[in-house]
Scaffold this motif. Structure first.
Motif, PDB file in Angstrom:
ATOM      1  N   SER A  17       7.091  -3.409  -3.217  1.00 60.58           N
ATOM      2  CA  SER A  17       7.344  -2.813  -1.942  1.00 60.58           C
ATOM      3  C   SER A  17       8.726  -2.046  -2.088  1.00 60.58           C
ATOM      4  O   SER A  17       8.856  -0.919  -1.444  1.00 60.58           O
ATOM      5  CB  SER A  17       7.501  -3.742  -0.969  1.00 60.58           C
ATOM      6  OG  SER A  17       6.272  -4.327  -0.779  1.00 60.58           O
ATOM      7  N   ILE A  18       9.917  -2.587  -2.729  1.00 58.65           N
ATOM      8  CA  ILE A  18      11.056  -1.819  -2.923  1.00 58.65           C
ATOM      9  C   ILE A  18      10.832  -0.544  -3.668  1.00 58.65           C
ATOM     10  O   ILE A  18      11.377   0.400  -3.392  1.00 58.65           O
ATOM     11  CB  ILE A  18      11.964  -2.732  -3.598  1.00 58.65           C
ATOM     12  CG1 ILE A  18      12.353  -4.272  -2.702  1.00 58.65           C
ATOM     13  CG2 ILE A  18      13.119  -2.088  -3.954  1.00 58.65           C
ATOM     14  CD1 ILE A  18      12.947  -5.223  -3.521  1.00 58.65           C
ATOM     15  N   THR A  19      10.082  -0.474  -4.862  1.00 55.11           N
ATOM     16  CA  THR A  19      10.185   0.921  -5.533  1.00 55.11           C
ATOM     17  C   THR A  19       9.246   1.889  -4.788  1.00 55.11           C
ATOM     18  O   THR A  19       9.631   2.954  -5.139  1.00 55.11           O
ATOM     19  CB  THR A  19       9.302   0.508  -7.007  1.00 55.11           C
ATOM     20  OG1 THR A  19       7.917   0.209  -6.916  1.00 55.11           O
ATOM     21  CG2 THR A  19      10.219  -0.541  -7.817  1.00 55.11           C
ATOM     22  N   LEU A  20       8.522   1.203  -4.029  1.00 55.38           N
ATOM     23  CA  LEU A  20       7.767   2.357  -3.070  1.00 55.38           C
ATOM     24  C   LEU A  20       8.723   2.987  -2.006  1.00 55.38           C
ATOM     25  O   LEU A  20       8.890   4.208  -1.885  1.00 55.38           O
ATOM     26  CB  LEU A  20       6.541   1.760  -2.255  1.00 55.38           C
ATOM     27  CG  LEU A  20       5.709   2.515  -1.317  1.00 55.38           C
ATOM     28  CD1 LEU A  20       5.092   3.551  -2.114  1.00 55.38           C
ATOM     29  CD2 LEU A  20       4.691   1.681  -0.507  1.00 55.38           C
ATOM     30  N   SER A  45       4.758  17.421  -5.667  1.00 56.34           N
ATOM     31  CA  SER A  45       6.299  16.909  -5.642  1.00 56.34           C
ATOM     32  C   SER A  45       6.219  15.752  -6.629  1.00 56.34           C
ATOM     33  O   SER A  45       5.451  14.846  -6.400  1.00 56.34           O
ATOM     34  CB  SER A  45       6.574  16.501  -4.364  1.00 56.34           C
ATOM     35  OG  SER A  45       7.447  15.300  -4.547  1.00 56.34           O
ATOM     36  N   PRO A  46       7.202  15.622  -7.665  1.00 59.17           N
ATOM     37  CA  PRO A  46       7.151  14.502  -8.535  1.00 59.17           C
ATOM     38  C   PRO A  46       7.361  13.318  -7.824  1.00 59.17           C
ATOM     39  O   PRO A  46       6.735  12.156  -8.166  1.00 59.17           O
ATOM     40  CB  PRO A  46       8.397  14.748  -9.481  1.00 59.17           C
ATOM     41  CG  PRO A  46       8.351  16.597  -9.479  1.00 59.17           C
ATOM     42  CD  PRO A  46       7.867  16.874  -8.237  1.00 59.17           C
ATOM     43  N   MET A  68       5.329   7.804  -5.849  1.00 60.22           N
ATOM     44  CA  MET A  68       4.811   7.021  -4.765  1.00 60.22           C
ATOM     45  C   MET A  68       3.516   6.645  -4.867  1.00 60.22           C
ATOM     46  O   MET A  68       2.953   5.614  -4.591  1.00 60.22           O
ATOM     47  CB  MET A  68       5.044   7.623  -3.229  1.00 60.22           C
ATOM     48  CG  MET A  68       6.500   7.707  -2.771  1.00 60.22           C
ATOM     49  SD  MET A  68       6.760   7.936  -1.058  1.00 60.22           S
ATOM     50  CE  MET A  68       6.310   9.892  -1.085  1.00 60.22           C
ATOM     51  N   VAL A  69       2.659   7.665  -5.118  1.00 62.48           N
ATOM     52  CA  VAL A  69       1.377   7.291  -5.414  1.00 62.48           C
ATOM     53  C   VAL A  69       0.983   6.471  -6.652  1.00 62.48           C
ATOM     54  O   VAL A  69       0.232   5.456  -6.367  1.00 62.48           O
ATOM     55  CB  VAL A  69       0.351   8.716  -5.685  1.00 62.48           C
ATOM     56  CG1 VAL A  69      -0.960   8.495  -6.132  1.00 62.48           C
ATOM     57  CG2 VAL A  69       0.488   9.415  -4.569  1.00 62.48           C
ATOM     58  N   GLY A  70       1.668   6.563  -7.660  1.00 61.76           N
ATOM     59  CA  GLY A  70       1.549   5.699  -8.966  1.00 61.76           C
ATOM     60  C   GLY A  70       2.069   4.212  -8.368  1.00 61.76           C
ATOM     61  O   GLY A  70       1.340   3.353  -8.954  1.00 61.76           O
TER      62      GLY A  70
END
Length: 399
Positions: free
Chosen positions: A377-380, A277-278, A283-285
């Motif tokens: 934390s927001i971008t996650l 899943s892109p 999320m991993v990035g």
């Protein structure tokens, strides 16, 4: 449509990667010079950081012009002319007499540097098949990181030899030579269909993209991640120029070799997106970027370099996938959709100093790390939202 790995694909991808490389050597050449320029002009850390901020801000604003304009008049001329003008600005920067004139020229240069990033991915979206687009975007963004590395290394080494004048001259000459190759390599568009430029339609297209939660989440993800990533590099130069490291401009330029982690991250992003899943990979990035920031808290210069390399890998992996996400989910007006992603991206870069400066004054590099984790934390959470959207979409298709 141009298919992946064909001769036409390689030629077009090489041209756009070269153009991307030239844009970013110009954009980032001042960064290793910041501590020296701070002392030369007797300005604050925030003041000298404006040399980076004003160019990224004007670049962001230029995207609002070049993106919609390219949907009307085509993309090749915009990329070619603005790249040439950017090289001319670097030559002019070499002879700027005052700090204020440096800021003004960087403002102008940032605007013309916006031409190629505003339309390159849209050009690929027009000309490439979807598999070819995913592979090309990863290489194109990898060239971003190589350009960023080269600009900083050239800036640092030339800066030690002949000051900022030598640094800007070197990059200006490299850009003009590269422009000749770029003009010859880039093929003319075959799939582009011009749309008559109407201001109201351009505004409606932009507003339509902003009303799409799927696109808006990717815009904020890219912008906030870049706000943290690029400004961390500015503040790490102040940390490493001081005791106990006391690195010269050439040494500060070499820390940007850690961008090679980003080159690798962006290059494998397309492969990962085809297997997984892109959004999950985004999320991993972000998690990797948070981990790399933690590693940089070490006192060891080797561990600081390792942390920055990990940061670059995670950031460029997430950025490549967010950028291609916009190309996949934009409903029409791809030029303005891609440009709007980059508006958020570079606005984030231009605002990062204002966000991180209070943390820097509060607790130095530890403060910068805390400020970074708060926004990451927001971008996650944004990437998690996109992952849930993907799952919903796959269930809808399956039913």
């Amino acid at each position: 449509m141009i298919e992946a790995k064909t001769r036409a694909w390689w030629r077009a991808t090489l041209a756009l990667c070269l153009g991307s490389f030239l844009v970013f050597i110009n954009l980032y050449v001042p960064q290793p010079l910041l501590p020296g320029l701070k002392d030369t002009y007797d300005v604050s850390t925030l003041g000298v950081s404006l040399l980076m901020s004003v160019s990224t801000l004007s670049l962001a604003l230029a995207l609002l012009v070049f993106g919609p304009l390219s949907d009307a008049i085509g993309r090749e001329a915009i990329m070619r002319i603005t790249l040439l003008l950017a090289g001319g600005c670097s030559l002019a920067l070499a002879f700027a007499p005052t700090f204020e004139s440096l800021l003004l020229l960087r403002l102008v240069q940032g605007f013309v540097l916006g031409g190629l990033p505003a339309v390159a991915i849209a050009w690929m979206g027009d000309e490439f098949s979807k598999p070819a687009l995913l592979s090309a975007v990863g290489l194109y963004i990898g060239a971003n990181s190589l350009g960023g590395i080269s600009g900083r290394i050239v800036g640092g080494v030339a800066g030690d030899l002949g000051g900022s004048t030598a640094a800007f001259l070197a990059v200006g000459v490299m850009t003009l030579i590269g422009c000749v190759v770029f003009w010859r390599l880039l093929p003319n568009s075959r799939a582009f269909t011009p749309q008559r430029f109407e201001l109201r339609k351009a505004v409606d297209d932009l507003w339509g993209h902003l009303r799409s939660p799927v696109l808006l989440a990717a815009y904020f993800l890219g912008g906030i991640n870049f706000l943290i990533f690029i400004n961390q590099y500015s503040y790490i130069t102040f940390r490493l120029a001081a005791d106990p490291y006391r690195l010269a401009a050439s040494g500060l330029g070499l820390i940007f070799l850690t961008y090679l982690g980003g080159t690798f991250g962006s290059m494998i992003s397309g492969r990962l997106a085809r297997r997984f899943s892109p959004a999950a990979c985004m999320m991993v990035g972000v998690v990797i970027l948070m981990l790399g920031t933690a590693i940089t808290l070490a006192d060891s210069l080797v561990l600081i370099m390792l942390g920055l390399t990990v940061n670059a890998f995670g950031f460029f992996m997430a950025h490549s996938l967010a950028s291609s996400w916009v190309g996949r989910y934009a409903q029409g007006a791809r030029g303005s959709a891609s440009a709007l992603y980059l508006v958020f991206y570079y606005l984030g870069a231009s605002l990062g100093g204002f966000w991180l400066e209070p943390f820097w004054r509060w607790a130095g590099w530890l403060g910068v790390s805390v400020g970074s984790w708060l926004l990451l934390s927001i971008t996650l959470l944004l990437a998690f939202g996109l992952w849930r959207f993907e799952r919903h979409q796959s269930k809808t298709v399956a039913s």
